[in-house]
Write a protein that holds these residues in place. Structure first.
Motif, PDB file in Angstrom:
ATOM      1  N   PRO A 237      11.430  -7.791  12.330  1.00  0.00           N
ATOM      2  CA  PRO A 237      11.427  -6.349  11.630  1.00  0.00           C
ATOM      3  C   PRO A 237      10.830  -5.618  10.307  1.00  0.00           C
ATOM      4  O   PRO A 237       9.418  -7.087   9.981  1.00  0.00           O
ATOM      5  N   TYR A 238      10.221  -4.764  10.349  1.00  0.00           N
ATOM      6  CA  TYR A 238       9.265  -4.510   9.069  1.00  0.00           C
ATOM      7  C   TYR A 238       9.943  -4.574   7.950  1.00  0.00           C
ATOM      8  O   TYR A 238      11.643  -4.449   8.025  1.00  0.00           O
ATOM      9  N   THR A 239       9.886  -4.896   6.740  1.00  0.00           N
ATOM     10  CA  THR A 239      10.087  -4.934   6.186  1.00  0.00           C
ATOM     11  C   THR A 239      10.066  -3.744   4.955  1.00  0.00           C
ATOM     12  O   THR A 239       9.413  -3.299   5.320  1.00  0.00           O
ATOM     13  N   ALA A 240      10.985  -3.810   3.897  1.00  0.00           N
ATOM     14  CA  ALA A 240      11.472  -3.109   3.263  1.00  0.00           C
ATOM     15  C   ALA A 240      10.297  -2.351   2.264  1.00  0.00           C
ATOM     16  O   ALA A 240       9.842  -1.070   2.198  1.00  0.00           O
ATOM     17  N   ALA A 241       9.348  -3.783   1.878  1.00  0.00           N
ATOM     18  CA  ALA A 241       8.107  -2.857   0.830  1.00  0.00           C
ATOM     19  C   ALA A 241       7.521  -2.100   1.844  1.00  0.00           C
ATOM     20  O   ALA A 241       6.528  -1.419   1.317  1.00  0.00           O
ATOM     21  N   GLN A 242       7.105  -2.575   2.958  1.00  0.00           N
ATOM     22  CA  GLN A 242       6.376  -2.247   3.858  1.00  0.00           C
ATOM     23  C   GLN A 242       6.772  -0.329   3.815  1.00  0.00           C
ATOM     24  O   GLN A 242       5.402   0.604   4.331  1.00  0.00           O
ATOM     25  N   ILE A 243       7.322  -0.735   4.445  1.00  0.00           N
ATOM     26  CA  ILE A 243       8.785   1.659   4.412  1.00  0.00           C
ATOM     27  C   ILE A 243       8.281   1.899   3.378  1.00  0.00           C
ATOM     28  O   ILE A 243       8.192   2.946   3.678  1.00  0.00           O
ATOM     29  N   ASP A 244       8.526   1.435   2.482  1.00  0.00           N
ATOM     30  CA  ASP A 244       8.488   2.353   1.299  1.00  0.00           C
ATOM     31  C   ASP A 244       7.283   2.160   0.668  1.00  0.00           C
ATOM     32  O   ASP A 244       6.736   3.917   0.354  1.00  0.00           O
ATOM     33  N   THR A 245       6.127   1.424   0.726  1.00  0.00           N
ATOM     34  CA  THR A 245       4.740   2.167   0.999  1.00  0.00           C
ATOM     35  C   THR A 245       4.569   2.645   1.974  1.00  0.00           C
ATOM     36  O   THR A 245       3.106   3.882   1.670  1.00  0.00           O
ATOM     37  N   LEU A 246       4.849   2.564   2.926  1.00  0.00           N
ATOM     38  CA  LEU A 246       4.868   4.111   4.070  1.00  0.00           C
ATOM     39  C   LEU A 246       4.917   5.296   3.886  1.00  0.00           C
ATOM     40  O   LEU A 246       4.218   6.421   4.195  1.00  0.00           O
ATOM     41  N   VAL A 247       5.898   5.768   3.006  1.00  0.00           N
ATOM     42  CA  VAL A 247       6.827   6.813   3.022  1.00  0.00           C
ATOM     43  C   VAL A 247       6.292   7.179   2.110  1.00  0.00           C
ATOM     44  O   VAL A 247       5.614   8.554   1.359  1.00  0.00           O
ATOM     45  N   ALA A 248       5.407   6.656   1.058  1.00  0.00           N
ATOM     46  CA  ALA A 248       4.999   6.930  -0.752  1.00  0.00           C
ATOM     47  C   ALA A 248       3.412   7.856  -0.068  1.00  0.00           C
ATOM     48  O   ALA A 248       2.981   8.573  -0.286  1.00  0.00           O
TER      49      ALA A 248
ATOM     50  N   LEU B 209       2.650   8.732   3.328  1.00  0.00           N
ATOM     51  CA  LEU B 209       2.581   9.878   3.829  1.00  0.00           C
ATOM     52  C   LEU B 209       3.002  10.810   3.296  1.00  0.00           C
ATOM     53  O   LEU B 209       2.228  12.172   3.572  1.00  0.00           O
ATOM     54  N   SER B 210       3.812  10.854   2.178  1.00  0.00           N
ATOM     55  CA  SER B 210       3.856  12.014   0.962  1.00  0.00           C
ATOM     56  C   SER B 210       3.054  12.131   0.157  1.00  0.00           C
ATOM     57  O   SER B 210       2.597  13.018   0.524  1.00  0.00           O
ATOM     58  N   TRP B 211       2.041  11.160  -0.032  1.00  0.00           N
ATOM     59  CA  TRP B 211       0.423  11.419  -0.571  1.00  0.00           C
ATOM     60  C   TRP B 211      -0.295  12.583  -0.014  1.00  0.00           C
ATOM     61  O   TRP B 211      -0.806  13.418  -0.208  1.00  0.00           O
TER      62      TRP B 211
ATOM     63  N   ARG C 202      12.283  11.047   4.965  1.00  0.00           N
ATOM     64  CA  ARG C 202      11.576  10.721   3.277  1.00  0.00           C
ATOM     65  C   ARG C 202      10.271  11.681   2.964  1.00  0.00           C
ATOM     66  O   ARG C 202       9.472  11.844   2.264  1.00  0.00           O
ATOM     67  N   VAL C 203       9.881  11.739   4.913  1.00  0.00           N
ATOM     68  CA  VAL C 203       8.458  12.337   4.351  1.00  0.00           C
ATOM     69  C   VAL C 203       7.875  13.956   4.810  1.00  0.00           C
ATOM     70  O   VAL C 203       8.634  14.784   5.893  1.00  0.00           O
ATOM     71  N   PRO C 204       7.686  15.112   4.573  1.00  0.00           N
ATOM     72  CA  PRO C 204       7.464  15.947   4.808  1.00  0.00           C
ATOM     73  C   PRO C 204       5.793  17.104   5.897  1.00  0.00           C
ATOM     74  O   PRO C 204       5.888  17.239   6.409  1.00  0.00           O
ATOM     75  N   LEU C 205       6.374  15.628   7.329  1.00  0.00           N
ATOM     76  CA  LEU C 205       5.431  16.064   7.971  1.00  0.00           C
ATOM     77  C   LEU C 205       6.829  15.416   9.476  1.00  0.00           C
ATOM     78  O   LEU C 205       7.990  15.048   8.903  1.00  0.00           O
TER      79      LEU C 205
END
Length: 194
Positions: free
Chosen positions: A118-129, A131-133, A183-186
């Motif tokens: 599984p992907y870690t929560a930390a990885q997904i949180d960083t990915l969301v941030a 992608l949003s940026w 969570r992302v605008p894409l």
């Protein structure tokens, strides 16, 4: 140009051949492609990225960003450069690699096609941030997709020549698409026509 960096720590460490990668206007970039490294750790992913595979250009395969299991964000290729991560889509896309073992080390063995880390929560949180940026900073950016959605080629299995397996399966069945897309605008890129 610190103002252009996302609002999270980023480790900028360009690949040795970055300056040899083709440059591009960011206005042509409308797509982010999510990958997993399919190797055990960030150091091995970096080592693979540094390998020169294309003699004519002196470059290799790489993504723009790498996200380690602890959520740390690493940039190996500037966005203004075309990284080699997905055949046929590189000029218009940003490649993001998530450190994950995937099918390593028997990528094409029939018995080793499960992608069960599984992907870690930390990885997904960083990915969301990230992608949003990226979507905020680059208005042409509209889509996100997985490598497996674009590269559907089959290859001969390494342990059974009579069988075929997918060449690419990343980010794989455990990637939380619904969570990320909420969570992302894409929007997710529609699959290519057969």
């Amino acid at each position: 140009m610190l103002a252009d960096l996302p609002p999270l720590p980023i480790h900028v460490d360009p690949l040795p051949y970055e300056s040899r990668l083709e440059s591009r206007p960011l206005s042509q970039v409308d797509l982010v492609i999510i990958h997993c490294t399919e190797v055990p750790d960030l150091a091995m992913a970096r080592s693979y990225g540094e390998k020169v595979l294309y003699a004519s250009s002196g470059t290799g395969n790489s993504g723009h960003f790498y996200i380690d299991r602890d959520g740390s964000l690493h940039q190996y290729v500037a966005l203004e450069r075309v990284a080699n991560h997905t055949r046929g889509y590189n000029p218009r896309s940003i490649g993001i690699e998530l450190v994950n073992t995937g099918r390593y080390p028997d990528w094409y063995a029939v018995a080793h096609q499960a992608m069960d880390e599984p992907y870690t929560a930390a990885q997904i949180d960083t990915l969301v941030a990230l992608l949003s940026w990226l979507a905020t900073e680059h208005p042409a950016l509209r889509y996100v997709t997985g490598h497996e959605d674009l590269d559907t080629a089959l290859v001969e299995a390494s342990d059974d020549a009579s069988r075929q397996v997918r060449r690419k399966r990343d980010p794989g069945p455990l990637f939380p698409w619904d969570y990320v897309l909420r969570r992302v605008p894409l929007q997710r890129l529609p699959p290519p026509s057969p």
